[in-house]
Design a protein around this motif. Structure first.
Motif, PDB file in Angstrom:
ATOM      1  N   SER A 229       6.788  15.678 -12.847  1.00  0.00           N
ATOM      2  CA  SER A 229       5.638  16.095 -13.655  1.00  0.00           C
ATOM      3  C   SER A 229       4.369  16.070 -12.816  1.00  0.00           C
ATOM      4  O   SER A 229       4.275  15.338 -11.833  1.00  0.00           O
ATOM      5  N   GLY A 230       3.408  16.883 -13.234  1.00  0.00           N
ATOM      6  CA  GLY A 230       2.072  16.807 -12.663  1.00  0.00           C
ATOM      7  C   GLY A 230       1.158  16.053 -13.613  1.00  0.00           C
ATOM      8  O   GLY A 230       1.548  15.680 -14.719  1.00  0.00           O
ATOM      9  N   MET A 231      -0.067  15.825 -13.171  1.00  0.00           N
ATOM     10  CA  MET A 231      -1.065  15.165 -14.006  1.00  0.00           C
ATOM     11  C   MET A 231      -1.858  16.229 -14.761  1.00  0.00           C
ATOM     12  O   MET A 231      -2.458  17.127 -14.166  1.00  0.00           O
ATOM     13  N   ARG A 232      -1.859  16.116 -16.093  1.00  0.00           N
ATOM     14  CA  ARG A 232      -2.522  17.121 -16.931  1.00  0.00           C
ATOM     15  C   ARG A 232      -4.020  17.159 -16.696  1.00  0.00           C
ATOM     16  O   ARG A 232      -4.675  18.168 -17.013  1.00  0.00           O
ATOM     17  N   HIS A 233      -4.580  16.113 -16.159  1.00  0.00           N
ATOM     18  CA  HIS A 233      -6.003  16.061 -15.826  1.00  0.00           C
ATOM     19  C   HIS A 233      -6.436  17.313 -15.051  1.00  0.00           C
ATOM     20  O   HIS A 233      -7.564  17.804 -15.222  1.00  0.00           O
ATOM     21  N   PHE A 234      -5.529  17.833 -14.198  1.00  0.00           N
ATOM     22  CA  PHE A 234      -5.864  18.985 -13.353  1.00  0.00           C
ATOM     23  C   PHE A 234      -5.507  20.312 -14.007  1.00  0.00           C
ATOM     24  O   PHE A 234      -5.901  21.373 -13.499  1.00  0.00           O
ATOM     25  N   VAL A 256       7.595   4.834 -14.053  1.00  0.00           N
ATOM     26  CA  VAL A 256       7.018   5.515 -12.900  1.00  0.00           C
ATOM     27  C   VAL A 256       6.921   7.013 -13.183  1.00  0.00           C
ATOM     28  O   VAL A 256       7.807   7.603 -13.792  1.00  0.00           O
ATOM     29  N   VAL A 257       5.788   7.606 -12.757  1.00  0.00           N
ATOM     30  CA  VAL A 257       5.556   9.042 -12.854  1.00  0.00           C
ATOM     31  C   VAL A 257       5.814   9.645 -11.475  1.00  0.00           C
ATOM     32  O   VAL A 257       5.098   9.360 -10.517  1.00  0.00           O
ATOM     33  N   GLN A 258       6.870  10.457 -11.388  1.00  0.00           N
ATOM     34  CA  GLN A 258       7.260  11.092 -10.134  1.00  0.00           C
ATOM     35  C   GLN A 258       6.543  12.445 -10.047  1.00  0.00           C
ATOM     36  O   GLN A 258       6.840  13.356 -10.812  1.00  0.00           O
ATOM     37  N   LEU A 259       5.615  12.561  -9.125  1.00  0.00           N
ATOM     38  CA  LEU A 259       4.744  13.734  -9.083  1.00  0.00           C
ATOM     39  C   LEU A 259       5.401  14.900  -8.357  1.00  0.00           C
ATOM     40  O   LEU A 259       6.033  14.751  -7.312  1.00  0.00           O
ATOM     41  N   VAL A 338       3.809   5.256  -9.272  1.00  0.00           N
ATOM     42  CA  VAL A 338       3.718   6.636  -8.791  1.00  0.00           C
ATOM     43  C   VAL A 338       4.839   6.898  -7.795  1.00  0.00           C
ATOM     44  O   VAL A 338       5.132   6.063  -6.937  1.00  0.00           O
ATOM     45  N   GLY A 339       5.485   8.069  -7.916  1.00  0.00           N
ATOM     46  CA  GLY A 339       6.529   8.470  -6.984  1.00  0.00           C
ATOM     47  C   GLY A 339       6.510   9.964  -6.774  1.00  0.00           C
ATOM     48  O   GLY A 339       5.528  10.646  -7.109  1.00  0.00           O
ATOM     49  N   ILE A 340       7.600  10.526  -6.223  1.00  0.00           N
ATOM     50  CA  ILE A 340       7.656  11.958  -5.943  1.00  0.00           C
ATOM     51  C   ILE A 340       8.949  12.574  -6.488  1.00  0.00           C
ATOM     52  O   ILE A 340      10.021  11.988  -6.405  1.00  0.00           O
ATOM     53  N   GLY A 384      10.058   3.314  -3.195  1.00  0.00           N
ATOM     54  CA  GLY A 384      10.182   1.925  -3.630  1.00  0.00           C
ATOM     55  C   GLY A 384      10.022   1.745  -5.128  1.00  0.00           C
ATOM     56  O   GLY A 384      10.757   0.963  -5.751  1.00  0.00           O
ATOM     57  N   ASN A 385       9.084   2.467  -5.717  1.00  0.00           N
ATOM     58  CA  ASN A 385       8.837   2.306  -7.157  1.00  0.00           C
ATOM     59  C   ASN A 385      10.011   2.817  -7.989  1.00  0.00           C
ATOM     60  O   ASN A 385      10.417   2.187  -8.974  1.00  0.00           O
ATOM     61  N   LEU A 386      10.557   3.960  -7.601  1.00  0.00           N
ATOM     62  CA  LEU A 386      11.698   4.509  -8.332  1.00  0.00           C
ATOM     63  C   LEU A 386      12.897   3.573  -8.231  1.00  0.00           C
ATOM     64  O   LEU A 386      13.590   3.314  -9.229  1.00  0.00           O
ATOM     65  N   LEU A 387      13.149   3.038  -7.056  1.00  0.00           N
ATOM     66  CA  LEU A 387      14.284   2.125  -6.888  1.00  0.00           C
ATOM     67  C   LEU A 387      14.103   0.861  -7.723  1.00  0.00           C
ATOM     68  O   LEU A 387      15.082   0.316  -8.250  1.00  0.00           O
ATOM     69  N   ARG A 388      12.869   0.402  -7.872  1.00  0.00           N
ATOM     70  CA  ARG A 388      12.606  -0.773  -8.713  1.00  0.00           C
ATOM     71  C   ARG A 388      12.974  -0.478 -10.167  1.00  0.00           C
ATOM     72  O   ARG A 388      13.662  -1.277 -10.816  1.00  0.00           O
ATOM     73  N   VAL A 389      12.544   0.660 -10.686  1.00  0.00           N
ATOM     74  CA  VAL A 389      12.841   1.012 -12.075  1.00  0.00           C
ATOM     75  C   VAL A 389      14.345   1.200 -12.266  1.00  0.00           C
ATOM     76  O   VAL A 389      14.927   0.705 -13.245  1.00  0.00           O
ATOM     77  N   TRP A 390      14.973   1.895 -11.350  1.00  0.00           N
ATOM     78  CA  TRP A 390      16.418   2.115 -11.435  1.00  0.00           C
ATOM     79  C   TRP A 390      17.165   0.776 -11.479  1.00  0.00           C
ATOM     80  O   TRP A 390      18.073   0.576 -12.288  1.00  0.00           O
TER      81      TRP A 390
END
Length: 399
Positions: A229-234, A256-259, A338-340, A384-390
Motif C-alpha cells: 500500500s501507499g500512504m493516502r496522504h500523497f 506493519v505497513v509495507q510500502l 514500516v516495510g516494503i 526486520g519489521n515484517l519478520l517480527r510480525v510474522w
C-alpha cells in the motif's frame, strides 16, 4: 496488484535497464541486511507467459540473478485471482496452479530457490545464496465459502491473504468498489480472520475498504500487515492507499505497513488516473450489461483498455516519490512499523525510474541513507519489521 489493462502486453521493456548504480555502502548494506519484499507478482505472470526465472529474464522484473544483485532474501510470491475468476468458480484451481508454479521454480533450481514457511528457517535455507519464496495470496476468493480451505492453503505454504481485491467478495468490501456490499467485513469474513489467526496466516489489509480494515482490527488477536500500500496522504481520496488514521491503528496493534513502489500508488496524477479508470470501467460494464439484456453486441473490453492506456500514459516518476512515502510513514507511525512491498511484475512496468526490478533495492538503500536514516533503521524497513510480525503471528498460532 493487478490492473486488467496490465495484461495487455503494454509493459515497459526491461532489457536496456542498467544495473543499480548505488554507492558501495548502499550495496554492502543491501547484501548484508535481510530484504523481505511482500509483493511480487511473478506466479500470475508465469501462467500468462512461462519463463525460467532461475536465469536472467529481461522481460520480467523478478529473476534469480537480479534478486541476488539487489540483495533480495525473501520474496512473497503473489498468488493472485481476479473477481472474474471468483465469479466463474475457477479461483481455487487458479490459485493452486500458481502455487505449483512457485514449487516448480524451487524444484528446477534447488540451489537457487527454497520455500520459506517460517522465519525460524530463514538462516538455514538462505545459505548458499538462495532466494526464499513464500506464497502470499492476493484475494481471498479461492476459499469460496469453505473455511476449511484456509488450512489447505496454510499447508501449501501460504503465509498471508489479502482479503479482497478490486471487487467486493464473500469476505470483505474492496477499496475500489463504488458500492460496498458489507459495510466492512462480512460475517463470514470475521470467521476468516479468526481462522487465519488460529492457523498463523497473516491478515493483509491492502485492497480492502476503510471500514473493512477497522473490522479486521476489531476482530484480530494478532498484528496485521498491509502487504503493498501507499500512504493516502500523497493521493487524497484514493481509498486503495492507507489513511493516516488506519496506518496509526495498524501500528498501534503492532502491525506493519509495507510500502509499494508502483507509480499508480506513489504519483498523485497516476493515482487519480487509476481511480478514474475504475469509475470508467464500471460505467462500461453497466453499458455492456444493458446491451446484452437488449440482445445487442457488447463492446470490446480489450479495446476499452487499450484506448484508456493510450489516453492516460503513466507519468515519469522517480525514486524520491517512494522515499517521501517512507519518510512520511516513519514520522507518522514509527520506524518499527514500516516495510516494503514493491508490486514488481504487477504494474506493467509502471515504476520509478530507479526502481525497475529486484536488482534495484540498493538504490532505495542509498536514498534512505542520504535522507539520514540509520543503517539499523534501514534494516528494519527492508525486512526486520515484517519478520517480527510474522514471528508473532506464528507464535500466537502455536499457542
Amino acid at each position: 496488484m493487478r490492473f486488467r489493462f496490465a495484461a495487455l502486453g503494454l509493459s515497459l521493456s526491461l532489457a536496456a535497464i542498467p544495473a543499480s548504480a548505488a554507492s558501495d555502502a548502499a550495496q554492502r548494506l543491501a547484501h548484508d541486511a535481510i530484504i523481505v519484499d511482500t509483493h511480487i507478482d511473478a506466479p500470475s505472470m508465469l501462467l500468462s507467459h512461462w519463463d525460467d526465472l532461475g536465469v536472467a529474464t529481461p522481460g520480467k522484473e523478478f529473476d534469480y540473478p537480479r534478486a541476488r544483485q539487489g540483495g533480495l532474501d525473501v520474496a512473497f510470491m503473489s498468488i493472485y485471482t481476479s473477481p472474474d475468476e471468483d465469479a466463474a468458480g475457477t479461483a481455487w484451481q487458479k490459485a493452486n496452479t500458481q502455487i505449483d508454479a512457485v514449487e516448480a521454480m524451487v524444484g528446477r533450481h534447488p540451489d537457487k530457490f527454497a520455500i520459506l514457511r517460517s522465519p525460524a528457517d530463514l538462516e538455514r535455507l538462505r545459505k548458499g545464496g538462495r532466494v526464499l519464496l513464500t506464497p502470499g495470496m492476493e484475494n481471498g476468493a479461492p476459499i469460496g465459502d469453505d473455511l476449511s480451505k484456509l488450512a489447505a492453503l496454510q499447508a501449501r505454504g501460504v503465509r498471508y491473504i489479502t482479503l479482497a481485491h478490486s471487487a467486493n467478495n464473500r469476505i470483505a468490501d474492496s477499496s475500489y468498489a463504488r458500492d460496498k456490499k458489507w459495510g466492512g467485513l462480512s460475517p463470514f469474513g470475521e470467521q476468516v480472520v479468526a481462522e487465519m489467526n488460529r492457523l498463523g496466516i497473516m491478515v493483509d489489509v491492502s485492497h480492502i475498504s476503510d471500514d473493512a480494515v477497522r473490522d479486521v482490527l476489531r476482530v484480530t488477536d494478532v498484528p496485521v500487515i498491509a502487504s503493498h500500500s501507499g500512504m493516502r496522504h500523497f493521493t487524497q481520496g484514493f481509498e486503495r492507499n492507507i489513511s493516516d488514521e488506519l496506518a496509526l491503528a495498524v501500528a498501534k496493534e503492532g502491525g506493519v505497513v509495507q510500502l509499494v513502489f508502483g507509480t499508480g500508488f506513489v504519483n498523485p496524477q497516476a493515482a487519480s488516473d487509476t481511480q478514474a479508470y475504475f469509475i470508467a470501467e464500471a460505467a462500461f460494464d453497466q453499458e455492456n450489461a444493458k446491451l446484452a439484456a437488449a440482445g445487442k453486441p457488447v463492446k470490446s473490453k480489450d479495446a476499452f483498455d487499450k484506448e484508456w492506456e493510450l489516453a492516460h500514459p503513466s507519468p515519469e516518476t522517480h525514486i524520491d516519490a517512494v522515499l517521501d512515502q517512507i519518510d512520511y510513514a516513519v514520522k507518522l507511525i514509527g520506524v518499527d512499523h514500516v516495510g516494503i512491498g514493491s508490486d514488481f511484475d504487477g504494474v506493467s512496468g509502471h515504476l520509478p525510474v530507479e526502481l525497475r526490478s529486484v536488482a534495484d533495492y540498493p538504490n532505495l538503500v542509498e536514498g534512505l541513507q542520504k535522507r539520514g536514516h540509520s543503517d539499523a533503521d534501514i534494516r528494519k524497513i527492508l525486512g526486520g519489521n515484517l519478520l517480527r510480525v510474522w514471528t508473532q503471528v506464528e507464535k500466537a498460532a502455536k499457542r
